[in-house]
Enzyme design. Structure first.
Site, PDB file in Angstrom:
ATOM      1  N   HIS A 175      -6.865  -1.051   5.382  1.00  0.00           N
ATOM      2  CA  HIS A 175      -5.993  -1.574   4.320  1.00  0.00           C
ATOM      3  C   HIS A 175      -5.139  -2.764   4.745  1.00  0.00           C
ATOM      4  O   HIS A 175      -4.354  -3.272   3.967  1.00  0.00           O
ATOM      5  CB  HIS A 175      -5.089  -0.474   3.750  1.00  0.00           C
ATOM      6  CG  HIS A 175      -3.988  -0.051   4.697  1.00  0.00           C
ATOM      7  ND1 HIS A 175      -4.191   0.843   5.714  1.00  0.00           N
ATOM      8  CD2 HIS A 175      -2.688  -0.409   4.785  1.00  0.00           C
ATOM      9  CE1 HIS A 175      -3.063   1.030   6.384  1.00  0.00           C
ATOM     10  NE2 HIS A 175      -2.136   0.275   5.843  1.00  0.00           N
TER      11      HIS A 175
HETATM   12  C1  UD1 Z   1       2.014  -0.730   2.443  1.00  0.00           C
HETATM   13  C2  UD1 Z   1       2.860  -1.173   3.616  1.00  0.00           C
HETATM   14  C3  UD1 Z   1       2.074  -0.949   4.903  1.00  0.00           C
HETATM   15  C4  UD1 Z   1       1.586   0.476   5.011  1.00  0.00           C
HETATM   16  C5  UD1 Z   1       0.823   0.875   3.762  1.00  0.00           C
HETATM   17  C6  UD1 Z   1       0.520   2.335   3.810  1.00  0.00           C
HETATM   18  C7  UD1 Z   1       4.384  -3.078   3.233  1.00  0.00           C
HETATM   19  C8  UD1 Z   1       4.595  -4.521   3.434  1.00  0.00           C
HETATM   20  N1  UD1 Z   1       3.165  -2.609   3.545  1.00  0.00           N
HETATM   21  O1  UD1 Z   1       0.851  -1.547   2.409  1.00  0.00           O
HETATM   22  O2  UD1 Z   1       2.914  -1.215   6.009  1.00  0.00           O
HETATM   23  O3  UD1 Z   1       0.732   0.579   6.121  1.00  0.00           O
HETATM   24  O4  UD1 Z   1       1.653   0.627   2.596  1.00  0.00           O
HETATM   25  O5  UD1 Z   1      -0.522   2.692   2.951  1.00  0.00           O
HETATM   26  O6  UD1 Z   1       5.285  -2.393   2.816  1.00  0.00           O
HETATM   27  N2  UD1 Z   1      -1.533  -0.044  -4.904  1.00  0.00           N
HETATM   28  C9  UD1 Z   1      -1.926   0.662  -6.018  1.00  0.00           C
HETATM   29  N3  UD1 Z   1      -1.495   1.949  -6.138  1.00  0.00           N
HETATM   30  C10 UD1 Z   1      -0.701   2.544  -5.223  1.00  0.00           C
HETATM   31  C11 UD1 Z   1      -0.332   1.803  -4.084  1.00  0.00           C
HETATM   32  C12 UD1 Z   1      -0.755   0.504  -3.940  1.00  0.00           C
HETATM   33  O7  UD1 Z   1      -2.640   0.150  -6.877  1.00  0.00           O
HETATM   34  O8  UD1 Z   1      -0.331   3.706  -5.395  1.00  0.00           O
HETATM   35  C13 UD1 Z   1      -1.968  -1.449  -4.798  1.00  0.00           C
HETATM   36  C14 UD1 Z   1      -0.811  -2.379  -5.141  1.00  0.00           C
HETATM   37  O9  UD1 Z   1      -0.694  -2.598  -6.487  1.00  0.00           O
HETATM   38  C15 UD1 Z   1      -1.187  -3.613  -4.378  1.00  0.00           C
HETATM   39  C16 UD1 Z   1      -1.906  -3.067  -3.159  1.00  0.00           C
HETATM   40  O10 UD1 Z   1      -2.307  -1.756  -3.455  1.00  0.00           O
HETATM   41  O11 UD1 Z   1      -2.077  -4.378  -5.130  1.00  0.00           O
HETATM   42  C17 UD1 Z   1      -1.050  -3.088  -1.930  1.00  0.00           C
HETATM   43  O12 UD1 Z   1       0.097  -2.286  -2.063  1.00  0.00           O
HETATM   44  P1  UD1 Z   1       1.414  -2.593  -1.186  1.00  0.00           P
HETATM   45  O13 UD1 Z   1       2.368  -1.470  -1.359  1.00  0.00           O
HETATM   46  O14 UD1 Z   1       1.914  -3.973  -1.459  1.00  0.00           O
HETATM   47  O15 UD1 Z   1       0.898  -2.671   0.274  1.00  0.00           O
HETATM   48  P2  UD1 Z   1      -0.003  -1.686   1.115  1.00  0.00           P
HETATM   49  O16 UD1 Z   1      -1.242  -2.427   1.505  1.00  0.00           O
HETATM   50  O17 UD1 Z   1      -0.144  -0.404   0.395  1.00  0.00           O
HETATM   51  N1  UDP Z   2      -3.859   9.588   4.756  1.00  0.00           N
HETATM   52  C1  UDP Z   2      -4.130  10.549   3.780  1.00  0.00           C
HETATM   53  N2  UDP Z   2      -5.171  10.335   2.924  1.00  0.00           N
HETATM   54  C2  UDP Z   2      -5.968   9.229   3.000  1.00  0.00           C
HETATM   55  C3  UDP Z   2      -5.692   8.259   3.991  1.00  0.00           C
HETATM   56  C4  UDP Z   2      -4.627   8.458   4.844  1.00  0.00           C
HETATM   57  O1  UDP Z   2      -3.442  11.573   3.704  1.00  0.00           O
HETATM   58  O2  UDP Z   2      -6.898   9.101   2.210  1.00  0.00           O
HETATM   59  C5  UDP Z   2      -2.736   9.807   5.664  1.00  0.00           C
HETATM   60  C6  UDP Z   2      -3.103   9.784   7.129  1.00  0.00           C
HETATM   61  O3  UDP Z   2      -3.522  11.055   7.546  1.00  0.00           O
HETATM   62  C7  UDP Z   2      -1.817   9.313   7.785  1.00  0.00           C
HETATM   63  C8  UDP Z   2      -1.222   8.395   6.756  1.00  0.00           C
HETATM   64  O4  UDP Z   2      -1.849   8.720   5.510  1.00  0.00           O
HETATM   65  O5  UDP Z   2      -0.924  10.382   8.007  1.00  0.00           O
HETATM   66  C9  UDP Z   2      -1.485   6.955   7.118  1.00  0.00           C
HETATM   67  O6  UDP Z   2      -1.137   6.137   6.067  1.00  0.00           O
HETATM   68  P1  UDP Z   2      -1.690   4.660   5.902  1.00  0.00           P
HETATM   69  O7  UDP Z   2      -2.923   4.490   6.685  1.00  0.00           O
HETATM   70  O8  UDP Z   2      -1.737   4.402   4.446  1.00  0.00           O
HETATM   71  O9  UDP Z   2      -0.497   3.773   6.466  1.00  0.00           O
HETATM   72  P2  UDP Z   2      -0.051   3.318   7.929  1.00  0.00           P
HETATM   73  O10 UDP Z   2       0.028   4.509   8.800  1.00  0.00           O
HETATM   74  O11 UDP Z   2      -1.021   2.296   8.389  1.00  0.00           O
HETATM   75  O12 UDP Z   2       1.283   2.679   7.682  1.00  0.00           O
END
Ligand code: UD1
Ligand code: UDP
Length: 364
Positions: free
Chosen positions: A202
């Site tokens: 991601h």
């Molecule tokens: C965010 C965090 C990242 C973390 C990740 C965990 C920041 C800058 N980034 O990244 O550090 O590792 O979360 O998963 O805070 N979206 C949906 N539905 C959701 C969530 C996200 O559609 O429930 C879409 C958003 O609309 C956007 C994209 O996913 O288009 C990214 O979401 P965003 O929260 O900006 O960043 P992440 O890549 O999720």
């Molecule tokens: N995770 C989950 N379901 C998924 C993918 C990830 O429960 O489909 C959990 C995973 O086990 C871990 C956390 O989400 O505990 C990691 O989150 P993510 O990779 O979104 O973010 P990051 O750790 O990179 O910030």
């Protein structure tokens, strides 16, 4: 009276706050949760509250993620500030390095409320990552820095942080994992019939660039082919949206795309995987704790201890290094000892925040 504010907004923050929140509940500490709703799909948000029996947030801000980070953080900041003025907590705690954590930290610090940072001191030294900016800023303005290992303590000391603010606590991911893994492993899913690898992706550096994302999919199909194992890919919404936008399709005999999973299903899938391939911070840690080899599709990591003990290998995003890395890690010994603590990490942090209880667990 002592009052604690917890601010969270994304999937990993909900998971990593699990033990702290349960500890606050069981000690009957006065606390409240602010959820920014940066993550908002049920399978990125509600599912984790339900599955992990977490209390509902007192405040749901409804601020969904935004393409512009300034706008996202700005909207969060305005709402969080108003709530903190009303609630007057003694401490506010944020976790990790997301935009929600940054907004929570800034609002807290500007109001001169004490700020605690869980998972302090991580550095990738890659300022292209939004998270690196966030964690540096959060650490700088925190009054208590809860570091997973000695590595992070050293980093903070070298950056000039006062030693008496820094506590080595372990990482709260150990608590949630230890407390749920047995239950998780009860589930026998037909996905486990054959050996498989598990993939999550991601990071913007991997999925926001069409050429890189497309090449990654091809490289991973090649890995699946070479080792005659399929790759299960629970797809983060960011990546799902990008695949649609770039019209990237996968060979479904090699890569099985599934929706984001609940925590129990996820750790079950992780534990039974032959190899975890990821760019997630949390998965690098979980792989290390579960004894599953990990290949990290990045050029750097803020979790270097996983490289030092050999549970994790950085392979960047090039086909050759991914394939050779997979070969190496699939043949790797997995008898390392993880450095992330003992399953009492949340207790140790709450011991510090709640002063009438002896700080007996502050160091382990
Ligand atoms: C965010 C965090 C990242 C973390 C990740 C965990 C920041 C800058 N980034 O990244 O550090 O590792 O979360 O998963 O805070 N979206 C949906 N539905 C959701 C969530 C996200 O559609 O429930 C879409 C958003 O609309 C956007 C994209 O996913 O288009 C990214 O979401 P965003 O929260 O900006 O960043 P992440 O890549 O999720
Ligand atoms: N995770 C989950 N379901 C998924 C993918 C990830 O429960 O489909 C959990 C995973 O086990 C871990 C956390 O989400 O505990 C990691 O989150 P993510 O990779 O979104 O973010 P990051 O750790 O990179 O910030």
């Amino acid at each position: 009276m002592l009052k604690i504010g917890i601010i969270l907004g994304t999937r990993p923050e909900i998971i990593k706050f699990y033990s702290i929140i349960h500890e606050l509940v069981s000690r009957k500490v006065n606390f409240f949760i602010i959820h920014t709703n940066q993550h908002y799909y049920a399978n990125m948000d509600r599912m984790f509250f339900q599955e992990l029996s977490l209390p509902n947030p007192k405040y749901n801000l409804g601020i969904n993620s935004d393409y512009y980070h300034g706008k996202m953080v700005g909207k969060m900041l305005i709402k969080i500030e108003q709530i903190l003025i009303k609630e007057k907590p003694t401490w506010v705690i944020v976790q990790g390095d997301t935009n929600s954590a940054l907004a929570g930290a800034l609002a807290t610090s500007k109001l001169k409320i004490k700020l605690g940072h869980v998972e302090a001191g991580l550095r990738s030294y890659d300022m292209e990552m939004p998270e690196e900016i966030n964690r540096i800023l959060i650490d700088r303005i925190s009054n208590a820095l809860f570091c997973p290992t000695e590595n992070q303590r050293k980093i903070l000391i070298n950056e000039g942080m006062e030693e008496n603010k820094i506590f080595i606590t372990g990482n709260t991911i150990v608590d949630v994992l230890y407390q749920n893994i047995q239950k998780a492993l009860h589930d026998k899913n037909k996905l486990y019939d054959q050996p498989y690898m598990l993939l999550t992706l991601h990071r913007p550096s991997n999925v926001d660039n069409q050429k890189i994302f497309r090449q990654l999919v091809k490289s991973l199909e090649n890995v699946a082919d070479r080792f005659n194992q399929y790759i299960i890919f629970p797809t983060h919404p960011r990546s799902a949206k990008q695949m649609k936008k770039f019209k990237i399709s996968v060979d479904t005999n090699k890569i099985k795309i599934i929706s984001p999973l609940g925590y129990l299903s996820m750790i079950n899938l992780e534990k039974r995987a032959s190899l975890i391939i990821t760019d997630s911070g949390g998965l690098q840690e979980e792989a290390c704790i579960l004894g599953v080899p990990c290949l990290t599709i990045r050029n750097n990591t803020e979790r270097p201890e996983t490289l030092e003990i050999g549970s994790n290998l950085l392979v960047g995003n090039k086909p050759k290094t991914i394939l050779s890395g997979a070969t190496r890690m699939l043949n790797n010994q997995t008898n390392w000892q993880h450095p992330y603590g003992d399953g009492n990490v949340g207790k140790r942090i709450v011991d510090y925040l709640v002063p009438d209880i002896p700080n007996s667990r502050l160091r382990y």
